[in-house]
Design a protein around this motif. Structure first.
Motif, PDB file in Angstrom:
ATOM      1  N   ALA A 261     -11.981  47.090 -38.794  1.00 50.15           N
ATOM      2  CA  ALA A 261     -10.600  47.586 -38.852  1.00 50.15           C
ATOM      3  C   ALA A 261      -9.726  46.525 -39.499  1.00 50.15           C
ATOM      4  CB  ALA A 261     -10.095  47.896 -37.441  1.00 50.15           C
ATOM      5  N   SER A 262      -8.545  46.954 -39.850  1.00 51.17           N
ATOM      6  CA  SER A 262      -7.563  46.029 -40.417  1.00 51.17           C
ATOM      7  C   SER A 262      -7.283  44.915 -39.392  1.00 51.17           C
ATOM      8  CB  SER A 262      -6.302  46.847 -40.717  1.00 51.17           C
ATOM      9  OG  SER A 262      -5.173  46.072 -40.621  1.00 51.17           O
ATOM     10  N   PRO A 263      -6.981  43.685 -39.836  1.00 55.35           N
ATOM     11  CA  PRO A 263      -6.745  42.583 -38.891  1.00 55.35           C
ATOM     12  C   PRO A 263      -5.599  42.834 -37.918  1.00 55.35           C
ATOM     13  CG  PRO A 263      -7.002  41.750 -41.125  1.00 55.35           C
ATOM     14  CD  PRO A 263      -6.942  43.229 -41.238  1.00 55.35           C
ATOM     15  N   CYS A 264      -4.730  43.810 -38.197  1.00 53.67           N
ATOM     16  CA  CYS A 264      -3.627  44.055 -37.255  1.00 53.67           C
ATOM     17  C   CYS A 264      -4.050  44.990 -36.110  1.00 53.67           C
ATOM     18  CB  CYS A 264      -2.400  44.618 -37.986  1.00 53.67           C
ATOM     19  SG  CYS A 264      -2.697  46.183 -38.810  1.00 53.67           S
ATOM     20  N   VAL A 265      -5.342  45.357 -36.070  1.00 48.42           N
ATOM     21  CA  VAL A 265      -5.795  46.320 -35.057  1.00 48.42           C
ATOM     22  C   VAL A 265      -6.657  45.649 -33.985  1.00 48.42           C
ATOM     23  CG1 VAL A 265      -7.196  48.392 -34.645  1.00 48.42           C
ATOM     24  CG2 VAL A 265      -5.765  48.245 -36.684  1.00 48.42           C
ATOM     25  N   SER A 266      -6.238  45.805 -32.731  1.00 44.07           N
ATOM     26  CA  SER A 266      -7.087  45.496 -31.577  1.00 44.07           C
ATOM     27  C   SER A 266      -7.106  46.748 -30.718  1.00 44.07           C
ATOM     28  CB  SER A 266      -6.534  44.314 -30.778  1.00 44.07           C
ATOM     29  OG  SER A 266      -6.598  43.132 -31.549  1.00 44.07           O
ATOM     30  N   ALA A 267      -8.210  46.994 -30.013  1.00 40.34           N
ATOM     31  CA  ALA A 267      -8.301  48.229 -29.223  1.00 40.34           C
ATOM     32  C   ALA A 267      -9.069  47.978 -27.933  1.00 40.34           C
ATOM     33  CB  ALA A 267      -8.986  49.324 -30.039  1.00 40.34           C
ATOM     34  N   MET A 268      -8.682  48.728 -26.894  1.00 40.95           N
ATOM     35  CA  MET A 268      -9.258  48.553 -25.552  1.00 40.95           C
ATOM     36  C   MET A 268      -9.790  49.874 -25.006  1.00 40.95           C
ATOM     37  SD  MET A 268      -8.444  45.519 -23.986  1.00 40.95           S
ATOM     38  CE  MET A 268      -8.395  45.920 -22.251  1.00 40.95           C
ATOM     39  N   ASP A 269     -10.763  49.753 -24.115  1.00 41.89           N
ATOM     40  CA  ASP A 269     -11.085  50.860 -23.207  1.00 41.89           C
ATOM     41  C   ASP A 269     -10.953  50.269 -21.815  1.00 41.89           C
ATOM     42  OD1 ASP A 269     -12.352  53.614 -22.649  1.00 41.89           O
ATOM     43  OD2 ASP A 269     -13.568  52.233 -21.471  1.00 41.89           O
ATOM     44  N   ASP A 270     -10.082  50.833 -20.994  1.00 45.49           N
ATOM     45  CA  ASP A 270      -9.806  50.217 -19.693  1.00 45.49           C
ATOM     46  C   ASP A 270      -9.694  51.276 -18.601  1.00 45.49           C
ATOM     47  OD1 ASP A 270      -9.054  48.721 -17.561  1.00 45.49           O
ATOM     48  OD2 ASP A 270      -7.306  47.804 -18.508  1.00 45.49           O
ATOM     49  N   GLY A 271     -10.774  51.434 -17.839  1.00 40.51           N
ATOM     50  CA  GLY A 271     -10.770  52.408 -16.735  1.00 40.51           C
ATOM     51  C   GLY A 271     -10.161  51.853 -15.469  1.00 40.51           C
ATOM     52  N   THR A 272      -9.660  50.609 -15.527  1.00 39.78           N
ATOM     53  CA  THR A 272      -9.115  49.992 -14.306  1.00 39.78           C
ATOM     54  C   THR A 272      -7.600  50.135 -14.192  1.00 39.78           C
ATOM     55  OG1 THR A 272      -8.679  47.802 -15.255  1.00 39.78           O
ATOM     56  CG2 THR A 272     -10.922  48.216 -14.485  1.00 39.78           C
ATOM     57  N   ILE A 273      -6.939  50.666 -15.205  1.00 37.63           N
ATOM     58  CA  ILE A 273      -5.465  50.772 -15.162  1.00 37.63           C
ATOM     59  C   ILE A 273      -5.073  51.596 -13.922  1.00 37.63           C
ATOM     60  CG2 ILE A 273      -3.430  51.671 -16.348  1.00 37.63           C
ATOM     61  CD1 ILE A 273      -5.042  51.368 -18.980  1.00 37.63           C
ATOM     62  N   PRO A 274      -4.302  51.010 -13.014  1.00 41.35           N
ATOM     63  CA  PRO A 274      -4.025  51.701 -11.753  1.00 41.35           C
ATOM     64  C   PRO A 274      -3.475  53.116 -11.950  1.00 41.35           C
ATOM     65  CG  PRO A 274      -3.250  49.449 -11.645  1.00 41.35           C
ATOM     66  CD  PRO A 274      -3.671  49.692 -13.070  1.00 41.35           C
ATOM     67  N   ASN A 275      -4.167  54.069 -11.339  1.00 39.71           N
ATOM     68  CA  ASN A 275      -3.739  55.471 -11.294  1.00 39.71           C
ATOM     69  C   ASN A 275      -3.568  56.141 -12.652  1.00 39.71           C
ATOM     70  OD1 ASN A 275      -2.318  54.053  -8.685  1.00 39.71           O
ATOM     71  ND2 ASN A 275      -3.202  56.055  -8.236  1.00 39.71           N
ATOM     72  N   ALA A 276      -4.210  55.572 -13.675  1.00 39.18           N
ATOM     73  CA  ALA A 276      -4.157  56.244 -14.982  1.00 39.18           C
ATOM     74  C   ALA A 276      -5.020  57.511 -14.923  1.00 39.18           C
ATOM     75  CB  ALA A 276      -4.652  55.313 -16.081  1.00 39.18           C
ATOM     76  N   TRP A 277      -4.763  58.434 -15.825  1.00 37.05           N
ATOM     77  CA  TRP A 277      -5.453  59.736 -15.863  1.00 37.05           C
ATOM     78  C   TRP A 277      -6.973  59.555 -15.991  1.00 37.05           C
ATOM     79  CZ3 TRP A 277      -5.096  64.695 -14.894  1.00 37.05           C
ATOM     80  CH2 TRP A 277      -5.813  65.635 -15.621  1.00 37.05           C
TER      81      TRP A 277
ATOM     82  N   CYS B 136      -8.741  56.933 -15.015  1.00 40.39           N
ATOM     83  CA  CYS B 136      -9.203  55.800 -14.195  1.00 40.39           C
ATOM     84  C   CYS B 136     -10.259  56.222 -13.185  1.00 40.39           C
ATOM     85  CB  CYS B 136      -8.015  55.199 -13.447  1.00 40.39           C
ATOM     86  SG  CYS B 136      -7.428  56.263 -12.116  1.00 40.39           S
ATOM     87  N   GLN B 137     -11.037  55.250 -12.758  1.00 36.64           N
ATOM     88  CA  GLN B 137     -11.982  55.400 -11.649  1.00 36.64           C
ATOM     89  C   GLN B 137     -12.201  54.000 -11.086  1.00 36.64           C
ATOM     90  OE1 GLN B 137     -15.276  56.789 -14.019  1.00 36.64           O
ATOM     91  NE2 GLN B 137     -15.019  58.896 -13.365  1.00 36.64           N
ATOM     92  N   ASN B 138     -12.556  53.879  -9.811  1.00 43.34           N
ATOM     93  CA  ASN B 138     -12.957  52.570  -9.291  1.00 43.34           C
ATOM     94  C   ASN B 138     -14.341  52.205  -9.817  1.00 43.34           C
ATOM     95  OD1 ASN B 138     -10.838  51.599  -7.354  1.00 43.34           O
ATOM     96  ND2 ASN B 138     -11.189  53.655  -6.511  1.00 43.34           N
ATOM     97  N   ILE B 139     -15.226  53.191  -9.792  1.00 43.02           N
ATOM     98  CA  ILE B 139     -16.586  52.977 -10.301  1.00 43.02           C
ATOM     99  C   ILE B 139     -16.886  54.075 -11.315  1.00 43.02           C
ATOM    100  CG2 ILE B 139     -17.472  51.866  -8.222  1.00 43.02           C
ATOM    101  CD1 ILE B 139     -18.728  54.656  -7.503  1.00 43.02           C
ATOM    102  N   ASP B 140     -17.828  53.808 -12.189  1.00 43.42           N
ATOM    103  CA  ASP B 140     -18.227  54.876 -13.101  1.00 43.42           C
ATOM    104  C   ASP B 140     -19.213  55.801 -12.378  1.00 43.42           C
ATOM    105  OD1 ASP B 140     -20.668  53.576 -13.117  1.00 43.42           O
ATOM    106  OD2 ASP B 140     -20.738  53.238 -15.271  1.00 43.42           O
ATOM    107  N   ASP B 141     -19.742  56.792 -13.060  1.00 37.64           N
ATOM    108  CA  ASP B 141     -20.598  57.772 -12.390  1.00 37.64           C
ATOM    109  C   ASP B 141     -22.053  57.305 -12.281  1.00 37.64           C
ATOM    110  OD1 ASP B 141     -18.513  59.530 -11.902  1.00 37.64           O
ATOM    111  OD2 ASP B 141     -18.656  60.393 -13.910  1.00 37.64           O
ATOM    112  N   GLU B 142     -22.266  56.013 -12.572  1.00 30.87           N
ATOM    113  CA  GLU B 142     -23.566  55.393 -12.307  1.00 30.87           C
ATOM    114  C   GLU B 142     -23.431  54.351 -11.201  1.00 30.87           C
ATOM    115  OE1 GLU B 142     -24.501  53.995 -16.328  1.00 30.87           O
ATOM    116  OE2 GLU B 142     -25.855  55.696 -16.537  1.00 30.87           O
ATOM    117  N   GLY B 143     -22.226  54.282 -10.598  1.00 28.42           N
ATOM    118  CA  GLY B 143     -22.007  53.382  -9.469  1.00 28.42           C
ATOM    119  C   GLY B 143     -21.623  51.966  -9.865  1.00 28.42           C
ATOM    120  N   ASN B 144     -21.331  51.729 -11.141  1.00 25.78           N
ATOM    121  CA  ASN B 144     -20.923  50.388 -11.583  1.00 25.78           C
ATOM    122  C   ASN B 144     -19.403  50.308 -11.623  1.00 25.78           C
ATOM    123  OD1 ASN B 144     -23.617  49.405 -12.191  1.00 25.78           O
ATOM    124  ND2 ASN B 144     -23.582  50.923 -13.845  1.00 25.78           N
ATOM    125  N   PHE B 145     -18.876  49.125 -11.306  1.00 21.04           N
ATOM    126  CA  PHE B 145     -17.429  48.972 -11.329  1.00 21.04           C
ATOM    127  C   PHE B 145     -16.907  49.152 -12.738  1.00 21.04           C
ATOM    128  CE2 PHE B 145     -18.141  46.583  -7.332  1.00 21.04           C
ATOM    129  CZ  PHE B 145     -17.339  47.380  -6.531  1.00 21.04           C
TER     130      PHE B 145
END
Lengths: 465, 263
Positions: free
Chosen positions: A274-290, A292-301
């Motif tokens: 990507a262009s150097p001005c691009v950074s991107a995240m995947d974050d399932g820990t954001i509190p109460n986000a749509w 979100c989960q505490n653990i994934d469906d394989e039991g990992n945090f």
């Protein structure tokens, strides 16, 4: 949920085969939907989903079975079917018995108002507030529809490695559509916010605001002219604008495709994608986000993953099986719609990170371009990265200024090229909610981004005809 | 689930009519990748959906475990759901009537797992051999499902239908220079003995290779010839406009257009 003793018995039975790993996923989910039309309830539906999914691995081979009957009579034959499919234990090798250890943790996504304790009529009243607000916005709003979805899901995952862990996921979402008519022109607008919260969500996100936003879009689109076509710079707005990144880039960063070299980003770790001005995240820990989960469906945090840093690919999203295929650690990204699906790597809350450009500066220097304020649906081929997306609310940009609203616009391109052609990223990061469909079913995910500028995208439109 | 008991109890609790829809589904699927069985999935699920009419209003609930001991809670929930419905169109269940049963002409012969594996292996190998530009077979999958649907209601309706299908699907990728294209094919297979594997591979590989070397067209208005599959996809995208629910709500462009020329 099954007792620990029963789970240990079933897992030990699974391991008495050629498999080297076994997992039991249990699920109990209640959900309800209330649908309204012009301030009257049309439908109120409830659903309960409950069952068990059992998975066995033998190196890179996976066998999976599921049932909604959870007694010995149903589960023992199911386990035996799976054992037979994976093969018998090597002669002379002893079967190991499984002992489970429950994993406790602090809930990152607490809920204040359990929707199940609130009468349907009170929830319908929340939708009516949104519909009423939409109708009061403008007399050209001739019809409104509303929908509220509430979900309460409990899951428990146990594995032959001795892990026993559970999670409770709650989410709510309101959908409001407003329909505007002026003469023969009939247009619609909608807003669909949601969160991993109980009904306290509607104290923070006032239903009236949802209705107003839906009405605003419908009214704007009444004045829209046909969109011109051709290659042009495009400013894609924040929040749900991130759906293009989600579809055209996010899916290609899931291990499901990467592990089999079926992704445009396979083998690109550490390379500039990507262009150097691009950074991107995947974050399932954001509190109460749509998403979100505490653990994934394989039991990992769940864990935050920086997927792209300054244009360089830094991480994929990896589930257990594809982690084996890739020789890589899991990233807590295994998800599924329900026990009827085997999990695979999926996104959670995925977004382009905030940049340093002001929103206004994105329009500077654009002689003629498109401002895509609200994105609609689209499709993408993750293997090639090719995509096309509808623009639900768009405006022509002329001489650095937003000019007039346009209809019928579509963005056509390739995710790889789009990422490289982003030349400005603003500082107004926001997320929008959606349902993501893929191999393991339909799951809630947040998409997101700040407003970005892409130097050139093919825009489809009908104004040139 | 004691259906007679549920129907009787529903009446006692003020529900005028109750319908019980059950779906028993048994499914098996296998996928093949790089010469090996990649995944195997088996399942058996009984789902129950209830439809209640109280005071002319309708409520629905879908369950997977309709235990008799939860009956009162479930029926009370249905009543609460019906009570908040404001629709003025009275709801009604369907009474028994003379029905002509259309019997499927398909006679599926269930193959053994080794037979399925042999077929998937052959499809994968033949696809890779069909053209040197076919560089990967993403997956070859076999899926079979048997269903029994049963509908019982308080008006005396008691009807049952059985169905079954078996399908083979494959997805492949072709590469020429930097260009990569993918395609897939799905086919219903009644009996492996009659299945034309050569034709299946030929069609998929020809369609896939045909996608290579495509050139960009300038945007504009063209005459377009749509293949059957393409038209089906296009028509499916428009199918929502024909939804009775959307038309009833007045939010379909086809609302109040019965008898008018629309295409």
């Amino acid at each position: 949920m099954l007792t620990q003793k029963k789970l240990e018995e079933y897992l030990s039975r699974c391991m008495d085969s050629a498999c080297d790993f076994a997992e039991i996923y249990e699920e109990y989910e209640e959900s309800e939907t209330i649908e309204t039309l012009d301030l009257s309830v049309e439908k109120a539906e409830r659903q309960v989903v409950s069952g068990v999914g059992i998975r066995l691995y033998r190196e890179l081979q996976s066998v999976y079975g599921y049932s909604n009957e959870t007694d010995d009579e149903a589960l023992l034959p199911l386990i035996d079917d799976l054992r037979s499919a994976i093969g018998a234990k090597e002669e002379g090798k002893e079967a190991s018995s499984v002992t489970l250890q429950r994993v406790e943790y602090e809930n990152r996504h607490p809920v204040k108002i359990d929707y199940r304790s609130v009468p349907l009529s009170e929830k319908a009243a929340l939708i009516f507030r949104a519909e009423k607000s939409a109708k009061e916005t403008d007399e050209r709003i001739v019809k409104t529809t509303g929908r509220m979805l509430n979900v309460h899901q409990e899951v428990q995952v146990s594995t032959s490695e001795g892990r026993l862990i559970g999670d409770t996921r709650v989410r709510t979402r309101m959908f409001v559509e407003a329909y505007a008519r002026e003469g023969e022109v009939f247009m619609s607008g909608g807003d669909r916010p949601g969160a991993g919260k109980g009904l306290e969500f509607y104290e923070e996100m006032q239903p009236e605001e949802i209705g107003k936003e839906a009405a605003r879009q419908a009214i704007v689109m009444l004045q829209a002219k046909d969109c011109p076509s051709g290659k042009m710079p495009v400013v894609i707005d924040c929040a749900f604008g991130g759906v293009i990144f989600h579809e055209a880039c996010g899916h290609a960063l899931e291990a499901t495709g990467v592990a089999r070299n079926q992704s445009v980003f396979a083998g690109k770790m550490g390379m500039q994608i990507a262009s150097p001005c691009v950074s991107a995240m995947d974050d399932g820990t954001i509190p109460n986000a749509w998403g979100c989960q505490n653990i994934d469906d394989e039991g990992n945090f769940r864990m935050p993953r920086l997927l792209i840093k300054d244009g360089i690919l830094t991480s994929y999203m990896i589930d257990r099986l594809n982690g084996r295929r890739m020789g890589a650690d899991v990233t807590g990204s295994g998800r599924r719609q329900s026990y009827k699906f085997e999990p695979t790597s999926r996104m959670s809350n995925t977004f382009i990170c905030a940049g340093s450009d002001s929103f206004e500066s994105l329009f500077e220097g654009i002689e003629r371009g498109l401002y895509a304020k609200k994105m609609g649906g689209g499709s993408v081929n993750p293997m090639t990265g090719e995509f096309n997306f509808a623009v639900n609310e768009g405006y022509l940009i002329e001489n650095g200024k937003i000019s007039y609203p346009v209809k019928g616009a579509a963005l056509i391109g390739n995710g790889r090229d789009i990422l490289m052609n982003i030349d400005k990223v603003s500082d107004n990061l926001a997320r929008g909610q959606g349902m993501c469909g893929s191999l393991s079913g339909s799951i809630p995910t947040d998409v997101g981004q700040p407003a970005i500028r892409v130097s050139s995208i093919t825009v489809g439109g009908t104004a040139n005809e | 689930m004691n259906k007679a008991l549920w129907i009787a109890r529903a009446k006692e609790l003020g529900i005028d009519e109750l319908e019980i829809y059950e779906l028993l589904s048994a499914k098996r699927s296998l996928s093949w990748y790089e010469g090996k069985l990649d995944s195997f999935t088996t399942s058996r699920v009984l789902g129950t959906a209830l439809r209640a009419v109280a005071g002319g209003k309708q409520a629905e609930m879908a369950l997977e475990q309709a235990d008799d001991e939860k009956m009162d809670d479930i029926l009370a929930s249905l009543k609460e759901q019906a009570e908040i419905v404001g629709s003025k169109d009275p709801a009604a269940l369907r009474a028994p009537e003379e029905t002509e049963i259309a019997v499927s002409k398909k006679h599926f012969v269930t193959p053994s797992v080794p037979e399925i594996q042999a077929l998937m292996d052959k499809v994968e190998k033949d696809l890779l051999a069909a053209d040197p530009r076919i560089v990967q077979v993403g997956s070859v999958e076999w899926e079979e499902e048997s269903e029994i649907r049963m509908i019982t209601n308080s008006l005396g309706l008691a009807i049952e239908e059985k169905s079954r299908y078996q399908i083979l699907s494959a997805e492949a990728a072709a590469k020429e220079g930097d260009e990569v294209k993918t395609d897939y094919k799905v086919e219903v297979v009644e009996n492996l003995a009659d299945f034309d594997e050569d034709e299946f591979v030929k069609k998929l590989s020809e369609n896939l290779i045909g996608k290579l070397g495509g050139k960009s067209l300038p945007t504009g208005r063209y005459k377009v010839i749509l293949e059957k599959d393409a038209m089906t996809s296009l028509f499916m995208a428009m199918s929502g406009m024909f939804s009775g629910e959307m038309i009833n709500r007045g939010i379909s462009p086809l609302a109040k257009k019965t008898g008018e020329k629309i295409f």
